[in-house]
Write a protein that holds these residues in place. Structure first.
Motif, PDB file in Angstrom:
ATOM      1  N   VAL A   1       0.820  -1.209   0.000  1.00 20.78           N
ATOM      2  CA  VAL A   1       0.000   0.000   0.000  1.00 20.78           C
ATOM      3  C   VAL A   1       0.862   1.271   0.000  1.00 20.78           C
ATOM      4  CG1 VAL A   1      -0.305   0.324   2.485  1.00 20.78           C
ATOM      5  CG2 VAL A   1      -2.206   0.724   0.971  1.00 20.78           C
ATOM      6  N   ASN A   2       2.118   1.132   0.416  1.00 22.86           N
ATOM      7  CA  ASN A   2       3.006   2.308   0.420  1.00 22.86           C
ATOM      8  C   ASN A   2       3.437   2.727  -0.984  1.00 22.86           C
ATOM      9  OD1 ASN A   2       2.984   2.569   3.180  1.00 22.86           O
ATOM     10  ND2 ASN A   2       4.569   1.017   3.425  1.00 22.86           N
ATOM     11  N   ILE A   3       3.195   1.858  -1.957  1.00 24.62           N
ATOM     12  CA  ILE A   3       3.557   2.228  -3.340  1.00 24.62           C
ATOM     13  C   ILE A   3       2.391   3.017  -3.935  1.00 24.62           C
ATOM     14  CG2 ILE A   3       4.237   1.354  -5.608  1.00 24.62           C
ATOM     15  CD1 ILE A   3       4.991  -1.288  -4.205  1.00 24.62           C
ATOM     16  N   ARG A   4       2.654   4.261  -4.268  1.00 23.79           N
ATOM     17  CA  ARG A   4       1.606   5.127  -4.816  1.00 23.79           C
ATOM     18  C   ARG A   4       2.124   5.805  -6.077  1.00 23.79           C
ATOM     19  NH1 ARG A   4      -1.832   7.313  -0.138  1.00 23.79           N
ATOM     20  NH2 ARG A   4      -1.840   5.458   1.132  1.00 23.79           N
ATOM     21  N   TYR A   5       1.202   6.125  -6.959  1.00 21.02           N
ATOM     22  CA  TYR A   5       1.592   6.725  -8.231  1.00 21.02           C
ATOM     23  C   TYR A   5       0.871   8.053  -8.444  1.00 21.02           C
ATOM     24  CZ  TYR A   5       3.266   2.016  -9.194  1.00 21.02           C
ATOM     25  OH  TYR A   5       3.917   0.808  -9.116  1.00 21.02           O
ATOM     26  N   ILE A   6       1.415   8.818  -9.372  1.00 20.00           N
ATOM     27  CA  ILE A   6       0.742  10.044  -9.814  1.00 20.00           C
ATOM     28  C   ILE A   6       0.797  10.032 -11.346  1.00 20.00           C
ATOM     29  CG2 ILE A   6       2.892  11.412  -9.648  1.00 20.00           C
ATOM     30  CD1 ILE A   6       1.160  13.826  -8.940  1.00 20.00           C
ATOM     31  N   LEU A   7      -0.244  10.548 -11.964  1.00 15.43           N
ATOM     32  CA  LEU A   7      -0.189  10.685 -13.421  1.00 15.43           C
ATOM     33  C   LEU A   7       0.552  11.988 -13.716  1.00 15.43           C
ATOM     34  CD1 LEU A   7      -1.195   9.223 -16.008  1.00 15.43           C
ATOM     35  CD2 LEU A   7      -3.013  10.915 -16.094  1.00 15.43           C
ATOM     36  N   HIS A   8       1.678  11.875 -14.428  1.00 14.15           N
ATOM     37  CA  HIS A   8       2.516  13.036 -14.690  1.00 14.15           C
ATOM     38  C   HIS A   8       2.861  13.057 -16.172  1.00 14.15           C
ATOM     39  CE1 HIS A   8       5.268  16.242 -13.859  1.00 14.15           C
ATOM     40  NE2 HIS A   8       6.334  15.552 -14.202  1.00 14.15           N
ATOM     41  N   GLN A   9       2.418  14.105 -16.840  1.00 10.97           N
ATOM     42  CA  GLN A   9       2.636  14.247 -18.293  1.00 10.97           C
ATOM     43  C   GLN A   9       2.205  12.977 -19.039  1.00 10.97           C
ATOM     44  OE1 GLN A   9       6.740  15.441 -18.128  1.00 10.97           O
ATOM     45  NE2 GLN A   9       6.195  17.535 -17.552  1.00 10.97           N
ATOM     46  N   GLY A  10       1.008  12.469 -18.649  1.00  6.47           N
ATOM     47  CA  GLY A  10       0.403  11.343 -19.362  1.00  6.47           C
ATOM     48  C   GLY A  10       0.901   9.970 -18.936  1.00  6.47           C
ATOM     49  N   LYS A  11       1.897   9.918 -18.025  1.00  3.36           N
ATOM     50  CA  LYS A  11       2.457   8.599 -17.621  1.00  3.36           C
ATOM     51  C   LYS A  11       2.344   8.418 -16.106  1.00  3.36           C
ATOM     52  CE  LYS A  11       5.643   7.436 -21.242  1.00  3.36           C
ATOM     53  NZ  LYS A  11       5.780   8.637 -22.084  1.00  3.36           N
ATOM     54  N   LEU A  12       2.165   7.142 -15.681  1.00  2.49           N
ATOM     55  CA  LEU A  12       2.118   6.874 -14.242  1.00  2.49           C
ATOM     56  C   LEU A  12       3.541   6.831 -13.696  1.00  2.49           C
ATOM     57  CD1 LEU A  12      -0.665   4.179 -13.827  1.00  2.49           C
ATOM     58  CD2 LEU A  12      -0.767   6.616 -13.330  1.00  2.49           C
ATOM     59  N   LYS A  13       3.774   7.646 -12.656  1.00  2.00           N
ATOM     60  CA  LYS A  13       5.110   7.699 -12.048  1.00  2.00           C
ATOM     61  C   LYS A  13       4.975   7.408 -10.569  1.00  2.00           C
ATOM     62  CE  LYS A  13       7.433   9.285 -15.632  1.00  2.00           C
ATOM     63  NZ  LYS A  13       7.620  10.659 -16.018  1.00  2.00           N
TER      64      LYS A  13
END
Ligand SMILES: Cc1cc2nc3c(=O)[nH]c(=O)nc-3n(C[C@H](O)[C@H](O)[C@H](O)COP(=O)(O)OP(=O)(O)OC[C@H]3O[C@@H](n4cnc5c(N)ncnc54)[C@H](O)[C@@H]3O)c2cc1C
Length: 462
Positions: free
Chosen positions: A86-98
């Motif tokens: 659960v500690n792994i989280r992403y953000i959509l940044h310039q069209g890609k998941l980072k």
């Protein structure tokens, strides 16, 4: 001592349970609830082996108040913890998941913050303290860290409030950040100081524990739910309490003759020694409170959730981690997705991937009330494009909570002032989502404070 609690959501039930834990007889507590069911925003739905939530997905296990509350009420033995991924989280940044950074080292190497912005962050300890009154969350972060974090703050505020970081009040929605700035003149310096203090405290606890037992203190899991979802926790809290459903409170006044509060409802009146309002500020509109006239509306974010259940082979590899958030600048239909079957595998049938897509919020208010098929089709398209799903889901369901998330925006001070008037001048107690916070762990803390205040005034008068 007779006590009325208005509202059988998390706040009302938490307060009642803590009162009982402090020795107030359960027979002395009455909870009045205008709906035909308990739980307020916390409602769980069961379909085809999937467990769905229309409000919160989980309680935050790492929050001290929540942990203490679950321990005192015996619920800690019944919770199901989240997986450690659960500690792994992403953000959509310039069209890609980072991947989002999880600590100072990964913050230095992450590609979601530019090199120039990283240098600007290092200047934060030298930025002057703010002395000019209230600031929005966006302005505060820009002033202290530069504008290179705007997309992250936007996504974070969307994730917590479904809100707009330009409008939310730093001072009322995230007062702990202002406190860090006041305490050490810098969020970074203040944060390091608090972390060092917490480490010392943990070490002291470990040393004390070692004296009595050889066991090492377990790391608390990040999130908790129950085997059948959060509503099961609500039902456990409701056991042995006098909860009267379909009863709407319409007025509260103080009777000078018997020195008691008179609580008026659609089903008759009650004379009591203490009143706890455990409902959001907007629900006061229908209650005539003494001779007061509170007409301020707190804006709310309406959120619809689209749950999608896939066979695991629909994805190149099943999504791992907590999920991802999307800043408004990315212009997507959804606000973000939680990877439910990875956080809590027991909430989906075996070998299925359950995703929760969030839609609406303050920035896209009309979307939450779009027809279900439009919400589902758009969500399926987003999952195909962002998570490379090759097949359609075998299960879809739209759920909507009974209310919105109140926004603690600039100017919220007048709402808090009204709460203080009710408490200090009229002697009643006020809690619930949207007064001083919105999360269940914040509300657990508020319940502890109210119970302490009721017990103290009871002891003083007896
Ligand atoms: C989509 C969504 C996601 C969320 N996610 C999270 C999360 O992940 N983690 C988290 O901690 N929190 C989350 N929250 C917030 C969480 O739902 C709240 O903190 C919590 O449920 C609020 O409980 P409450 O008792 O204060 O209010 P409510 O749940 O609103 O309960 C108040 C009750 O009072 C009753 N009432 C109101 N007026 C009257 C009256 N006049 N007479 C009688 N009864 C009355 C209402 O009917 C209601 O049942 C989320 C909320 C939403 C909407």
């Amino acid at each position: 001592m007779k006590i009325i609690i208005i509202g059988a959501g998390f706040s009302g039930l938490a307060t009642a349970n803590l009162l009982a834990a402090r020795g107030i007889p359960r027979d002395d507590i009455i909870i009045l609830e205008k709906n035909s069911k308990i739980g307020g925003l916390i409602q769980t739905h069961h379909h085809d082996g999937y467990v769905l939530e229309s409000g919160p997905q989980a309680f935050r296990g790492t929050a001290r108040n929540m942990h203490e509350f679950l321990k005192i009420t015996g619920l800690l033995e019944k919770v199901v913890p989240s997986r450690s991924t659960v500690n792994i989280r992403y953000i959509l940044h310039q069209g890609k998941l980072k991947k989002l950074p999880t600590g100072p080292l990964s913050a230095l190497t992450t590609s979601v913050i530019s090199f120039k912005s990283k240098l600007r962050i290092l200047k934060e300890p030298f930025v002057k303290r703010w002395e000019d009154g209230e600031e929005s969350v966006a302005d505060f972060v820009r002033r202290r860290f530069g504008s290179g974090l705007d997309h992250l703050v936007d996504a974070f505020v969307t994730g917590v409030y479904g809100g707009n970081h330009e409008k939310l009040s730093l001072d009322h929605a995230f007062p702990q950040l202002r406190q860090l700035e006041r305490m050490k003149g810098s969020v970074i310096r203040g944060g390091l100081h608090v972390a060092r203090q917490a480490k010392k405290q943990r070490k002291r606890q470990d040393d004390d524990q070692k004296k009595t037992t050889k066991k090492k203190r377990k790391k608390q899991p990040f999130l908790y739910t129950f085997q059948k979802g959060l509503k099961q926790g609500i039902e456990l809290l409701a056991r042995n309490l006098d909860i009267q459903l379909n009863v709407t409170v319409t007025g509260i006044e103080f009777n000078e003759k018997n020195k008691m509060y008179k609580v008026t409802t659609n089903m008759g009146d009650h004379d009591v020694d203490n009143v706890v309002i455990a409902a959001n500020p907007n629900s006061l509109g229908e209650i005539q409170l003494f001779d007061l006239n509170f007409d301020q509306k707190v804006p709310e974010a309406r959120i619809a959730s689209v749950y999608l259940g896939y066979n695991a082979d629909a994805f190149p590899s099943p999504p791992k981690g907590y999920g991802f958030l999307i800043p408004s600048t990315e212009n997507r239909f959804i606000l973000g997705i939680q990877f439910i079957s990875d956080i809590f595998p027991h909430l989906a049938p075996p070998r299925k991937v359950l995703l929760r897509c969030f839609i609406g919020g303050v920035r896209q208010p009309d979307r939450a009330s779009l027809p279900n098929d439009e919400l589902v089709n758009n969500s399926i398209d987003e999952v195909a494009s962002l998570l490379s799903a090759k097949k359609d889901p075998e299960f879809t369901q739209v759920v909507r909570p009974i209310g919105g998330i109140p926004q603690i925006e600039l100017g919220h001070g007048s709402v808090i002032k009204y709460k203080e008037i009710l408490e200090q001048e009229y002697g009643i107690h006020v809690t619930g989502i949207g007064w001083t916070g919105i999360s269940t762990d914040h509300l657990a803390g508020e319940a502890f404070k109210i119970v302490e205040s009721i017990i103290q005034s009871h002891q003083a008068s007896s």
